[in-house]
Design an enzyme around this catalytic site. Structure first.
Site, PDB file in Angstrom:
ATOM      1  N   TYR A  71       0.776  -1.200  -0.046  1.00  0.00           N
ATOM      2  CA  TYR A  71      -0.127   0.006  -0.124  1.00  0.00           C
ATOM      3  C   TYR A  71       0.853   1.354   0.101  1.00  0.00           C
ATOM      4  O   TYR A  71       0.453   2.198  -0.485  1.00  0.00           O
ATOM      5  CB  TYR A  71      -0.870  -0.069   1.215  1.00  0.00           C
ATOM      6  CG  TYR A  71      -0.539   0.271   2.614  1.00  0.00           C
ATOM      7  CD1 TYR A  71      -0.752   1.791   3.027  1.00  0.00           C
ATOM      8  CD2 TYR A  71       0.158  -0.608   3.303  1.00  0.00           C
ATOM      9  CE1 TYR A  71      -0.097   2.026   4.162  1.00  0.00           C
ATOM     10  CE2 TYR A  71       0.866  -0.404   4.736  1.00  0.00           C
ATOM     11  CZ  TYR A  71       0.656   0.909   5.164  1.00  0.00           C
ATOM     12  OH  TYR A  71       1.126   1.312   6.281  1.00  0.00           O
ATOM     13  N   HIS A 165     -10.264  -5.676   9.178  1.00  0.00           N
ATOM     14  CA  HIS A 165      -8.974  -4.940   8.616  1.00  0.00           C
ATOM     15  C   HIS A 165      -7.933  -6.320   8.157  1.00  0.00           C
ATOM     16  O   HIS A 165      -7.385  -5.875   6.981  1.00  0.00           O
ATOM     17  CB  HIS A 165      -7.993  -4.197   9.690  1.00  0.00           C
ATOM     18  CG  HIS A 165      -7.192  -3.428   9.319  1.00  0.00           C
ATOM     19  ND1 HIS A 165      -7.518  -2.251   8.518  1.00  0.00           N
ATOM     20  CD2 HIS A 165      -5.841  -3.470   9.330  1.00  0.00           C
ATOM     21  CE1 HIS A 165      -6.379  -1.675   7.942  1.00  0.00           C
ATOM     22  NE2 HIS A 165      -5.445  -2.302   8.534  1.00  0.00           N
ATOM     23  N   LYS A 166      -7.973  -7.411   8.746  1.00  0.00           N
ATOM     24  CA  LYS A 166      -7.013  -8.361   8.070  1.00  0.00           C
ATOM     25  C   LYS A 166      -7.766  -9.690   8.927  1.00  0.00           C
ATOM     26  O   LYS A 166      -8.116  -9.687   9.823  1.00  0.00           O
ATOM     27  CB  LYS A 166      -5.558  -8.332   8.695  1.00  0.00           C
ATOM     28  CG  LYS A 166      -4.812  -7.036   8.181  1.00  0.00           C
ATOM     29  CD  LYS A 166      -3.516  -7.218   8.636  1.00  0.00           C
ATOM     30  CE  LYS A 166      -2.569  -5.906   8.366  1.00  0.00           C
ATOM     31  NZ  LYS A 166      -1.180  -5.927   8.783  1.00  0.00           N
ATOM     32  N   ASP A 176      -8.004   3.297   8.849  1.00  0.00           N
ATOM     33  CA  ASP A 176      -7.126   2.920   7.611  1.00  0.00           C
ATOM     34  C   ASP A 176      -7.563   2.228   6.341  1.00  0.00           C
ATOM     35  O   ASP A 176      -7.439   2.596   5.582  1.00  0.00           O
ATOM     36  CB  ASP A 176      -5.817   2.294   8.130  1.00  0.00           C
ATOM     37  CG  ASP A 176      -5.295   2.465   9.510  1.00  0.00           C
ATOM     38  OD1 ASP A 176      -6.112   3.018  10.317  1.00  0.00           O
ATOM     39  OD2 ASP A 176      -4.009   2.329   9.907  1.00  0.00           O
ATOM     40  N   ARG A 246      -3.108  10.291  11.652  1.00  0.00           N
ATOM     41  CA  ARG A 246      -2.936   9.663  10.587  1.00  0.00           C
ATOM     42  C   ARG A 246      -4.165   8.904  10.088  1.00  0.00           C
ATOM     43  O   ARG A 246      -4.630   8.535   8.941  1.00  0.00           O
ATOM     44  CB  ARG A 246      -1.723   8.795  10.110  1.00  0.00           C
ATOM     45  CG  ARG A 246      -1.702   8.190   8.789  1.00  0.00           C
ATOM     46  CD  ARG A 246      -0.162   7.910   8.085  1.00  0.00           C
ATOM     47  NE  ARG A 246       0.254   6.838   8.884  1.00  0.00           N
ATOM     48  CZ  ARG A 246       1.454   6.678   9.306  1.00  0.00           C
ATOM     49  NH1 ARG A 246       2.283   7.872   9.533  1.00  0.00           N
ATOM     50  NH2 ARG A 246       2.058   5.581   9.440  1.00  0.00           N
ATOM     51  N   TRP A 250      -6.487   8.931   7.096  1.00  0.00           N
ATOM     52  CA  TRP A 250      -6.859   8.034   5.925  1.00  0.00           C
ATOM     53  C   TRP A 250      -8.644   8.074   5.730  1.00  0.00           C
ATOM     54  O   TRP A 250      -9.095   7.908   4.762  1.00  0.00           O
ATOM     55  CB  TRP A 250      -6.658   6.520   6.552  1.00  0.00           C
ATOM     56  CG  TRP A 250      -5.215   6.011   6.719  1.00  0.00           C
ATOM     57  CD1 TRP A 250      -4.413   5.649   7.614  1.00  0.00           C
ATOM     58  CD2 TRP A 250      -4.183   5.943   5.509  1.00  0.00           C
ATOM     59  NE1 TRP A 250      -3.473   5.369   7.258  1.00  0.00           N
ATOM     60  CE2 TRP A 250      -3.029   5.452   6.157  1.00  0.00           C
ATOM     61  CE3 TRP A 250      -4.401   6.421   4.235  1.00  0.00           C
ATOM     62  CZ2 TRP A 250      -1.884   5.226   5.453  1.00  0.00           C
ATOM     63  CZ3 TRP A 250      -3.453   6.037   3.394  1.00  0.00           C
ATOM     64  CH2 TRP A 250      -2.227   5.607   3.996  1.00  0.00           C
TER      65      TRP A 250
END
Length: 406
Positions: A71, A165-166, A176, A246, A250
């Site tokens: 990414y 997310h994962k 994110d 951050r 995102w």
């Protein structure tokens, strides 16, 4: 006689080949060394050319030693793709294409792409394939996009329908992830599926907005665990304990980019614009007098908290684009310019002899859970390592410079 003639013919061929290869070496070498970064250039070109000079092959971005579907590369190369639309320098196009062609194979498979990890970060590089496929009509790029789309079709979800997310982070949505998954998803469904998935895309934002927004500040927490089982999760809300700039960056970037593809008449579009306005209004309250934002967004003056580049660049981009597109009131363009002044005057502390620029105070990485365990505490965020010219800052810096025409 015949064999002597053959030998002399082969000798001539060899001399020609050596001459040609010599010429090639001479003509290619200066191309890498010959990047000139003038002080009169726009900031977007200055940053892009700095990165290209320091990382001659695009896979080397972020100091990578070998090509990887990632990414961070995608973020920077997407920003250079946007730059190419404004300044069609062929070097930009070649730099992006070099990365894609290093990884996308003839059969459409993607080197180093770990599909079965269901890591939503790995969807972002798929954004680089749309323009290349539109231009070349080469089937391998279409197949690679279909493979990335397949990941989203199979991505595990929370009980309420949000993308994990994962695979290794069950039942968790992180801010994110909205940027990692939704802009590709929106562009793909518009381009190839007649927009059939726009409701599902809107739902991802609806869930995070509903569950991760703090009613007091209007800011959104970095992560939300629907199961409320993670040690970092609040036992009542499932939210992580802090606001990380951050992560918020995102989120607002995801909104302005997804809106590029949402049809004007889609019933969920006004909702997404409202989310952008709500988050932007909350963020504007925490903008420092320098124009920048702190690493932990709402804790200005806290021990070891610092003015952070990537979040500040992301907000500058989202505010500027939001105002340019009419999603946000025009005052956000002023706030974006103020942020960009902070980036260029405070965080770009020196210019190299070759004209290259360095953005400082970039948080290198931050997350939740994992091993070693990341608890989402204030101390955790302010002590994560920093890296100059980290791609999560340089990509949004280029995008902000383009939106502001700076």
């Amino acid at each position: 006689m015949k064999s002597r003639r053959k030998q002399s013919f082969m000798s001539v061929l060899l001399v020609c080949a050596l001459a040609l290869s010599g010429c090639k070496a001479i003509s290619q070498e200066p191309a890498k060394k010959g990047i000139v970064i003038s002080k009169d250039m726009k900031w977007s070109d200055k940053m892009a050319l700095t990165l290209m000079k320091r990382h001659p092959e695009s896979y080397m971005l972020d100091d990578a030693k070998k090509p990887k579907w990632d990414y961070v590369h995608a973020l920077v190369l997407h920003s250079i793709e946007e730059l190419y639309k404004k300044n069609p320098d062929p070097r930009y196009k070649a730099y992006i294409r070099g990365y894609v062609d290093e990884l996308v194979q003839a059969d459409g498979s993607i080197k180093t792409y770990e599909f079965d990890k269901y890591n939503i970060d790995l969807v972002v590089p798929g954004r680089l394939l749309f323009d290349i496929y539109a231009e070349t009509k080469d089937d391998k790029y279409l197949k690679a996009m279909q493979l990335v789309r397949k990941q989203l079709a199979e991505q595990p979800r929370t009980a309420s329908g949000g993308f994990w997310h994962k695979q290794i982070y069950p039942n968790q949505m992180w801010l994110d992830g909205l940027y990692m998954g939704e802009p590709f998803y929106a562009q793909y469904t518009l381009t190839f599926e007649n927009g059939k998935s726009f409701d599902d895309i809107a739902k991802q934002f609806e869930l995070i907005q509903l569950h991760a927004t703090d009613p007091k500040t209007g800011l959104l927490y970095h992560g939300w665990d629907e199961s409320k089982e993670m040690p970092w999760a609040n036992k009542e809300t499932g939210n992580s304990p802090n606001f990380w700039s951050r992560a918020l960056g995102w989120y607002v970037m995801a909104l302005v980019d997804v809106l590029d593809y949402f049809p004007k008449e889609h019933p969920k579009r006004p909702k997404l614009i409202k989310y952008l306005n709500n988050a932007s209004a909350a963020l504007a309250k925490y903008q420092d007098k320098t124009g920048l934002w702190y690493q932990v967004t709402d804790k200005a003056g806290g021990k070891d908290n610092y003015l952070e580049a990537s979040g500040s660049a992301m907000f500058a981009y989202a505010f500027a684009k939001g105002a340019n597109k009419g999603y946000l009131p025009s005052k956000y363009k002023k706030l974006a310019n103020k942020a960009f002044d902070g980036l260029t005057k405070i965080l770009i502390k020196k210019v190299d002899e070759d004209g290259g620029i360095t953005l400082t105070n970039c948080c290198q990485v931050a997350g939740l859970g994992g091993n070693p365990y990341r608890d989402g505490s204030y101390e955790y965020y302010v002590n994560e390592r920093k890296k100059d010219n980290d791609p999560k800052a340089t990509g949004p810096f280029i995008l902000a410079a383009l939106e502001l025409n700076r």
